[in-house]
Design a protein around this motif. Structure first.
Motif, short mmCIF file in Angstrom:
data_model
loop_
_atom_site.label_atom_id
_atom_site.label_comp_id
_atom_site.label_asym_id
_atom_site.label_seq_id
_atom_site.Cartn_x
_atom_site.Cartn_y
_atom_site.Cartn_z
N THR A 53 0.86 -1.18 0.00
CA THR A 53 0.00 0.00 0.00
C THR A 53 0.89 1.23 0.00
N TYR A 54 0.53 2.22 -0.77
CA TYR A 54 1.36 3.40 -0.95
C TYR A 54 0.57 4.63 -0.50
N TYR A 55 1.15 5.37 0.43
CA TYR A 55 0.49 6.55 0.97
C TYR A 55 1.31 7.80 0.72
N LEU A 56 0.62 8.90 0.50
CA LEU A 56 1.26 10.20 0.55
C LEU A 56 1.87 10.35 1.94
N ASN A 57 3.09 10.85 2.01
CA ASN A 57 3.79 10.90 3.30
C ASN A 57 2.98 11.62 4.38
N SER A 58 2.31 12.67 4.00
CA SER A 58 1.64 13.50 4.99
C SER A 58 0.39 12.82 5.59
#
Length: 114
Positions: A56-61
């Motif tokens: 799963t890939y998330y925006l860092n913020s």
């Protein structure tokens, strides 16, 4: 043809939570092909979260605050958003990539007040 319909946006105070839903229709495909983007006023649309079977890939913020999940039986993907901040205010869009073609929902407004 694929149709995506988002729901669940609204106005919430900082620190609050919302859960967005995106229901897909028109074709059957995996919810792993679906993700979320957002666009704040005056800014470009940005990737928020997407996933494959393995990752799963998330925006860092948003890491640690947002969680994506899916229900293949319902052709629906969800975005649980916790500890919301005013900078999360944006129109949130569901997106799907099916057979190399990208589809977008109409967007749902999320407003976080301070």
């Amino acid at each position: 043809q694929v149709q995506l319909v988002e729901s669940g946006g609204g106005l919430v105070q900082a620190g609050g939570s919302l859960r967005l839903s995106c229901a897909a229709s028109g074709r059957t495909f995996s919810t792993y092909d679906m993700g979320w983007f957002r666009q704040a006023p005056g800014k470009d649309r940005e990737f928020v979260v997407g996933r494959s079977v393995d990752s799963t890939y998330y925006l860092n913020s948003v890491k640690g605050r947002f969680t994506i999940s899916g229900d293949n039986a319902k052709n629906t993907v969800y975005l649980q958003m916790n500890s919301l901040k005013p900078e999360d205010t944006a129109v949130y869009y569901c997106a799907a990539n099916v057979g190399g073609t990208s589809y977008w929902g109409q967007g749902t407004q999320v407003t976080v007040s301070s």
